[in-house]
Design a protein around this motif. Structure first.
Motif, PDB file in Angstrom:
ATOM      1  N   THR A   4       0.839  -1.203   0.000  1.00 43.99           N
ATOM      2  CA  THR A   4       0.000   0.000   0.000  1.00 43.99           C
ATOM      3  C   THR A   4       0.870   1.247   0.000  1.00 43.99           C
ATOM      4  O   THR A   4       0.611   2.201  -0.730  1.00 43.99           O
ATOM      5  CB  THR A   4      -0.934   0.003   1.217  1.00 43.99           C
ATOM      6  OG1 THR A   4      -1.686  -1.199   1.222  1.00 43.99           O
ATOM      7  CG2 THR A   4      -1.862   1.188   1.189  1.00 43.99           C
ATOM      8  N   GLN A   5       1.924   1.240   0.809  1.00 48.14           N
ATOM      9  CA  GLN A   5       2.829   2.389   0.849  1.00 48.14           C
ATOM     10  C   GLN A   5       3.523   2.587  -0.494  1.00 48.14           C
ATOM     11  O   GLN A   5       3.683   3.715  -0.965  1.00 48.14           O
ATOM     12  CB  GLN A   5       3.870   2.192   1.952  1.00 48.14           C
ATOM     13  CG  GLN A   5       3.309   2.316   3.341  1.00 48.14           C
ATOM     14  CD  GLN A   5       4.355   2.030   4.403  1.00 48.14           C
ATOM     15  OE1 GLN A   5       5.381   1.399   4.130  1.00 48.14           O
ATOM     16  NE2 GLN A   5       4.075   2.489   5.624  1.00 48.14           N
ATOM     17  N   LEU A   6       3.919   1.488  -1.123  1.00 47.33           N
ATOM     18  CA  LEU A   6       4.588   1.570  -2.410  1.00 47.33           C
ATOM     19  C   LEU A   6       3.631   2.109  -3.482  1.00 47.33           C
ATOM     20  O   LEU A   6       4.013   2.959  -4.296  1.00 47.33           O
ATOM     21  CB  LEU A   6       5.120   0.193  -2.817  1.00 47.33           C
ATOM     22  CG  LEU A   6       5.913   0.125  -4.117  1.00 47.33           C
ATOM     23  CD1 LEU A   6       7.144   1.030  -4.039  1.00 47.33           C
ATOM     24  CD2 LEU A   6       6.308  -1.297  -4.433  1.00 47.33           C
ATOM     25  N   VAL A   7       2.383   1.639  -3.448  1.00 45.16           N
ATOM     26  CA  VAL A   7       1.397   2.112  -4.415  1.00 45.16           C
ATOM     27  C   VAL A   7       1.133   3.602  -4.214  1.00 45.16           C
ATOM     28  O   VAL A   7       1.067   4.375  -5.174  1.00 45.16           O
ATOM     29  CB  VAL A   7       0.089   1.289  -4.303  1.00 45.16           C
ATOM     30  CG1 VAL A   7      -1.038   1.956  -5.066  1.00 45.16           C
ATOM     31  CG2 VAL A   7       0.307  -0.122  -4.799  1.00 45.16           C
ATOM     32  N   LEU A   8       0.995   4.042  -2.974  1.00 45.13           N
ATOM     33  CA  LEU A   8       0.766   5.458  -2.687  1.00 45.13           C
ATOM     34  C   LEU A   8       1.960   6.308  -3.109  1.00 45.13           C
ATOM     35  O   LEU A   8       1.795   7.410  -3.633  1.00 45.13           O
ATOM     36  CB  LEU A   8       0.448   5.671  -1.215  1.00 45.13           C
ATOM     37  CG  LEU A   8      -0.937   5.216  -0.766  1.00 45.13           C
ATOM     38  CD1 LEU A   8      -1.075   5.381   0.748  1.00 45.13           C
ATOM     39  CD2 LEU A   8      -2.015   5.977  -1.490  1.00 45.13           C
ATOM     40  N   LEU A   9       3.144   5.804  -2.896  1.00 45.73           N
ATOM     41  CA  LEU A   9       4.352   6.516  -3.303  1.00 45.73           C
ATOM     42  C   LEU A   9       4.406   6.656  -4.825  1.00 45.73           C
ATOM     43  O   LEU A   9       4.692   7.737  -5.358  1.00 45.73           O
ATOM     44  CB  LEU A   9       5.604   5.799  -2.791  1.00 45.73           C
ATOM     45  CG  LEU A   9       6.942   6.437  -3.152  1.00 45.73           C
ATOM     46  CD1 LEU A   9       7.051   7.807  -2.497  1.00 45.73           C
ATOM     47  CD2 LEU A   9       8.080   5.551  -2.754  1.00 45.73           C
ATOM     48  N   MET A  10       4.091   5.584  -5.533  1.00 48.38           N
ATOM     49  CA  MET A  10       4.091   5.629  -6.995  1.00 48.38           C
ATOM     50  C   MET A  10       2.994   6.564  -7.516  1.00 48.38           C
ATOM     51  O   MET A  10       3.212   7.314  -8.467  1.00 48.38           O
ATOM     52  CB  MET A  10       3.901   4.224  -7.572  1.00 48.38           C
ATOM     53  CG  MET A  10       5.047   3.279  -7.257  1.00 48.38           C
ATOM     54  SD  MET A  10       6.621   3.844  -7.905  1.00 48.38           S
ATOM     55  CE  MET A  10       6.364   3.542  -9.624  1.00 48.38           C
ATOM     56  N   LEU A  11       1.841   6.536  -6.890  1.00 48.60           N
ATOM     57  CA  LEU A  11       0.753   7.422  -7.286  1.00 48.60           C
ATOM     58  C   LEU A  11       1.146   8.881  -7.061  1.00 48.60           C
ATOM     59  O   LEU A  11       0.907   9.742  -7.909  1.00 48.60           O
ATOM     60  CB  LEU A  11      -0.512   7.086  -6.506  1.00 48.60           C
ATOM     61  CG  LEU A  11      -1.747   7.924  -6.829  1.00 48.60           C
ATOM     62  CD1 LEU A  11      -2.171   7.697  -8.268  1.00 48.60           C
ATOM     63  CD2 LEU A  11      -2.876   7.606  -5.882  1.00 48.60           C
TER      64      LEU A  11
END
Length: 92
Positions: A4-11
């Motif tokens: 989730t953190q990685l997805v938010l960072l990429m977004l």
């Protein structure tokens, strides 16, 4: 949790990259302006025709008039087209 953190960072990175590539819209004056009321001179010059302007100001206690940049010749004159050179035709 880590995904989730990685997805938010990429977004977030994608959104920032999108904002970095946005350029402001070019301002363009049109020949007709809505004037009066809340608009300072020369008004809201966003109309191609008098009819468009009239439709917009209807019921707003405004009126339509020519854009002074167009009416008083302050617009840039069109650039002349270069002369095309042609070959002379040989007589038969």
């Amino acid at each position: 949790m880590r995904k989730t953190q990685l997805v938010l960072l990429m977004l977030g990175a994608a959104v920032l990259a999108g904002f970095a590539t946005v350029t402001p819209a070019a301002a363009r004056d049109y020949p007709w302006c809505a004037q009066g009321g809340e608009y300072d001179y020369p008004g809201e010059c966003a109309y191609n025709s008098y009819e468009q302007c009239q439709a917009s100001v209807s019921g707003r206690l405004l009126y339509c008039d020519r854009n002074p940049r167009f009416g008083y010749g302050q617009e840039q004159p069109p650039q002349p087209r270069p002369h095309r050179r042609t070959r002379p035709v040989a007589p038969y």
